[in-house]
Every structure is written in C-alpha cells, then in structure tokens.
Design a protein around this motif. Structure first.
Motif, PDB file in Angstrom:
ATOM      1  N   ILE A 131       1.242   5.195   0.594  1.00  0.00           N
ATOM      2  CA  ILE A 131       0.615   6.268   1.370  1.00  0.00           C
ATOM      3  C   ILE A 131       1.492   7.514   1.282  1.00  0.00           C
ATOM      4  O   ILE A 131       2.720   7.431   1.410  1.00  0.00           O
ATOM      5  CB  ILE A 131       0.428   5.872   2.854  1.00  0.00           C
ATOM      6  CG1 ILE A 131      -0.462   4.630   2.966  1.00  0.00           C
ATOM      7  CG2 ILE A 131      -0.163   7.029   3.652  1.00  0.00           C
ATOM      8  CD1 ILE A 131      -0.595   4.124   4.389  1.00  0.00           C
ATOM      9  N   GLU A 180      -6.358  -3.142  -0.713  1.00  0.00           N
ATOM     10  CA  GLU A 180      -7.425  -2.457  -1.447  1.00  0.00           C
ATOM     11  C   GLU A 180      -8.454  -1.821  -0.506  1.00  0.00           C
ATOM     12  O   GLU A 180      -8.839  -0.663  -0.684  1.00  0.00           O
ATOM     13  CB  GLU A 180      -8.120  -3.451  -2.392  1.00  0.00           C
ATOM     14  CG  GLU A 180      -7.232  -3.995  -3.505  1.00  0.00           C
ATOM     15  CD  GLU A 180      -7.001  -2.983  -4.610  1.00  0.00           C
ATOM     16  OE1 GLU A 180      -7.612  -1.897  -4.564  1.00  0.00           O
ATOM     17  OE2 GLU A 180      -6.205  -3.279  -5.519  1.00  0.00           O
ATOM     18  N   ALA A 183      -3.697   7.420  -1.071  1.00  0.00           N
ATOM     19  CA  ALA A 183      -3.324   6.028  -0.837  1.00  0.00           C
ATOM     20  C   ALA A 183      -3.839   5.166  -1.979  1.00  0.00           C
ATOM     21  O   ALA A 183      -4.925   5.419  -2.518  1.00  0.00           O
ATOM     22  CB  ALA A 183      -3.900   5.532   0.491  1.00  0.00           C
ATOM     23  N   HIS A 184      -3.069   4.157  -2.323  1.00  0.00           N
ATOM     24  CA  HIS A 184      -3.516   3.194  -3.331  1.00  0.00           C
ATOM     25  C   HIS A 184      -2.645   1.951  -3.233  1.00  0.00           C
ATOM     26  O   HIS A 184      -1.467   2.013  -2.902  1.00  0.00           O
ATOM     27  CB  HIS A 184      -3.423   3.774  -4.744  1.00  0.00           C
ATOM     28  CG  HIS A 184      -4.325   3.077  -5.722  1.00  0.00           C
ATOM     29  ND1 HIS A 184      -4.007   1.853  -6.290  1.00  0.00           N
ATOM     30  CD2 HIS A 184      -5.542   3.407  -6.211  1.00  0.00           C
ATOM     31  CE1 HIS A 184      -4.989   1.492  -7.097  1.00  0.00           C
ATOM     32  NE2 HIS A 184      -5.936   2.413  -7.068  1.00  0.00           N
ATOM     33  N   ALA A 185      -3.262   0.825  -3.556  1.00  0.00           N
ATOM     34  CA  ALA A 185      -2.500  -0.419  -3.620  1.00  0.00           C
ATOM     35  C   ALA A 185      -1.513  -0.359  -4.777  1.00  0.00           C
ATOM     36  O   ALA A 185      -1.782   0.257  -5.813  1.00  0.00           O
ATOM     37  CB  ALA A 185      -3.444  -1.604  -3.800  1.00  0.00           C
ATOM     38  N   GLN A 201      -8.733   6.933   1.155  1.00  0.00           N
ATOM     39  CA  GLN A 201      -9.174   7.865   0.112  1.00  0.00           C
ATOM     40  C   GLN A 201     -10.458   8.584   0.529  1.00  0.00           C
ATOM     41  O   GLN A 201     -10.645   9.773   0.236  1.00  0.00           O
ATOM     42  CB  GLN A 201      -9.384   7.122  -1.202  1.00  0.00           C
ATOM     43  CG  GLN A 201      -8.097   6.638  -1.853  1.00  0.00           C
ATOM     44  CD  GLN A 201      -8.370   5.662  -2.994  1.00  0.00           C
ATOM     45  OE1 GLN A 201      -9.503   5.499  -3.421  1.00  0.00           O
ATOM     46  NE2 GLN A 201      -7.308   5.029  -3.486  1.00  0.00           N
ATOM     47  N   LEU A 243       0.844  -1.189   0.000  1.00  0.00           N
ATOM     48  CA  LEU A 243       0.000   0.000   0.000  1.00  0.00           C
ATOM     49  C   LEU A 243       0.885   1.247   0.000  1.00  0.00           C
ATOM     50  O   LEU A 243       1.753   1.405   0.848  1.00  0.00           O
ATOM     51  CB  LEU A 243      -0.904   0.015   1.231  1.00  0.00           C
ATOM     52  CG  LEU A 243      -1.861   1.208   1.351  1.00  0.00           C
ATOM     53  CD1 LEU A 243      -2.886   1.184   0.220  1.00  0.00           C
ATOM     54  CD2 LEU A 243      -2.565   1.199   2.706  1.00  0.00           C
ATOM     55  N   ALA A 275      -6.960   1.169   1.284  1.00  0.00           N
ATOM     56  CA  ALA A 275      -6.786   2.305   0.373  1.00  0.00           C
ATOM     57  C   ALA A 275      -8.103   3.059   0.213  1.00  0.00           C
ATOM     58  O   ALA A 275      -8.130   4.298   0.233  1.00  0.00           O
ATOM     59  CB  ALA A 275      -6.280   1.819  -0.974  1.00  0.00           C
ATOM     60  N   LYS A 276      -9.204   2.343   0.073  1.00  0.00           N
ATOM     61  CA  LYS A 276     -10.507   2.994  -0.087  1.00  0.00           C
ATOM     62  C   LYS A 276     -10.887   3.790   1.160  1.00  0.00           C
ATOM     63  O   LYS A 276     -11.412   4.906   1.069  1.00  0.00           O
ATOM     64  CB  LYS A 276     -11.571   1.952  -0.400  1.00  0.00           C
ATOM     65  CG  LYS A 276     -11.435   1.330  -1.778  1.00  0.00           C
ATOM     66  CD  LYS A 276     -12.521   0.297  -2.046  1.00  0.00           C
ATOM     67  CE  LYS A 276     -12.369  -0.299  -3.424  1.00  0.00           C
ATOM     68  NZ  LYS A 276     -13.383  -1.345  -3.705  1.00  0.00           N
TER      69      LYS A 276
END
Length: 286
Positions: A135, A188, A201-203, A195, A133, A191-192
C-alpha cells in the motif's frame, strides 16, 4: 590509438584504474557494501542487506550509457576516448541523497519500506499465509479513501494522521492500525477494493503468479522459447517496446558454443576465412 585514433574503450572494474584502492579485486556483494548501498538497504532496526544481483546489472547499465555518450561525442567531434568506470562508484551514486545528508551532519538510517514523504507506505501481512499487500498513500485524498475502506471511526480526523507530515511522524501507529485491519482480509480482494477508490495497492506476487500473468504474456514481457534441446518454456523478454524496431526479443533457445561464428565474423564483420584463421592463430579470437 596508433592504429585507430577514434577508438572508444571502457574499463569496468571493482574500484577503477586510479586511486589507492584501484588494485583491489571485488565481486557484486563487495560493490554494494563498499559503496554504501548495503548500509542503506534493510530495516531501521536490522543489519545492512547484501546487494548482489543488482550491482552487476547496474554497473553494466552505467557502462552502456557511458559508451553511448562517448560514441555520440565521437560522432560530433571525430575523437575517441577512454572511459574508467568502477562498480564501487556506481553503488555510491545510487545513495546520493544519503551522502548529501551525511555531508550536512545528519545521520541517514536504513529506511526499510518507509518513504520520505508517503505514509502509509509498506508491505503488510494479510489473513492468508505468506500473502502480503503493498500500500502506498500519496496524499490526503487517498488517505481519506483508505479510511473509508478500513471503516475505522474517527481515523480520518485523528490529529496523528490529519496530514502527510503527521502520518509520516506517526507511521508506526499507522502501520499497526493497517496491520490489524488486514488481519482477517485477503490480499487480492483488498487490493481490488483499494484500487477501485484510487489507492495504490497490490498483492506482492510470487514467481508463479508472475509467470501466469496474461498481461505480461500479451505484452511479450514473458516470451515462449522453443529449442530442439529443451521443452517449450517462458523466458523474460526485453521490457522496452519500440515503435519502429519490431524484431526485438528472444526468438530461440541458447545457441551452442560457436554456433553463430560464421554469421558474426562473416556477415556482420565481413571477415574472410583467411582473416579469421590469422586472428585465431594469434588468439585474438577463439
């Protein structure tokens, strides 16, 4: 120049057309190493990282921009010119901040995933095998939002993390806190959640996830290519979207050897068959 005085020409080489190293040959791994980009890539406690693929592309991009600048100058003045571009110089141009620090007596170190101003800023392991992840926290508001998701009592008021500068100085402790928190969480879903509260953040996606992404397909970043010689497959399309130029992108498979010579030499360049035969006989074109 005797034939065409406004000629624009560019030479792209390893180390340029002048200087004591101008005769040295080189390939992409050498450009990054020679130009200092490799030294500044990698983790602080690790070795330099070889920069290969990015150097060929970066040198080509600089060549295109230099040619466009020279063509613009020719349009304004009617004068052509010669451009000497070295891939080694391109690599050094990409670490200008580190060179400036060195000139001031400082000792730049490999930053890894660190950022000069943001903390936390990195790629962290999650509960899933080989799922990571990313960040990046830009300010105090995002930090407080992240703490609200983490749920660690007192973290928002911890003097080690109370400001961007403090978080940057204590980033190792901060990274341990986040790594421990993510130890039993999925990339995942986390991350959601981040966000949703305004935290970047995102995978870290693998290639299959990118290939399956409906967003990229809808934008044409991934384009379906069909050709009699191959099965239908996706190819990487151009990243730019032009409002006036619609016919941009990949529309077919790789052409065969010499497949488009009639179009290029005949329609685009307007050469007659006699002119082509003359140029081929002199090995100017093949």
């Amino acid at each position: 120049r005797e034939v065409k005085s406004d000629l624009v020409m560019l030479s792209l080489s390893s180390s340029g057309q002048c200087g004591p190293d101008s005769h040295f040959a080189g390939y992409a791994p050498l450009f990054g190493a020679w130009g200092g980009l490799g030294w500044m890539s990698g983790y602080t406690d690790g070795p330099p990282v070889e920069m290969r693929h990015v150097m060929d592309h970066s040198a080509g991009y600089h060549a295109v921009v230099a040619l466009m600048a020279a063509l613009h100058q020719r349009r304004r003045t009617g004068e052509g010119q010669y451009i000497d571009l070295a891939a080694r110089d391109v690599a050094s141009a990409m670490i200008g901040d580190a060179l400036l620090m060195a000139s001031l007596g400082e000792d730049p170190v490999r930053p890894g995933n660190d950022d000069p101003r943001m903390a936390p800023h990195g790629v962290y392991p999650t509960a899933n095998t080989d799922r990571w992840l990313t960040i990046a926290v830009r300010n105090d508001r995002e930090w407080r939002a992240l703490v609200g998701i983490i749920g660690t009592p007192g973290a928002a008021d911890d003097p080690r993390f109370a400001s961007a500068g403090a978080r940057r100085r204590n980033r190792q402790s901060l990274n341990r806190l986040i790594t421990e928190w993510l130890g039993n969480r999925g990339a995942e879903s986390t991350a959601k959640r981040l966000q949703n509260v305004g935290v970047c953040a995102h995978a870290s996606w693998n290639m299959q996830e990118i290939a399956d992404d409906p967003h990229l397909r809808q934008r044409g970043a991934l384009t379906a290519v069909e050709d009699p010689a191959i099965e239908k497959r996706f190819a990487v399309g151009p990243p730019a979207r032009f409002s006036k130029t619609r016919d941009v992108g990949i529309r077919r498979g790789t052409p065969g050897l010499g497949q488009d010579e009639d179009y290029v030499y005949g329609e685009l360049l307007g050469l007659s068959s006699e002119q082509r035969e003359d140029l081929e006989s002199r090995e100017i074109i093949f």
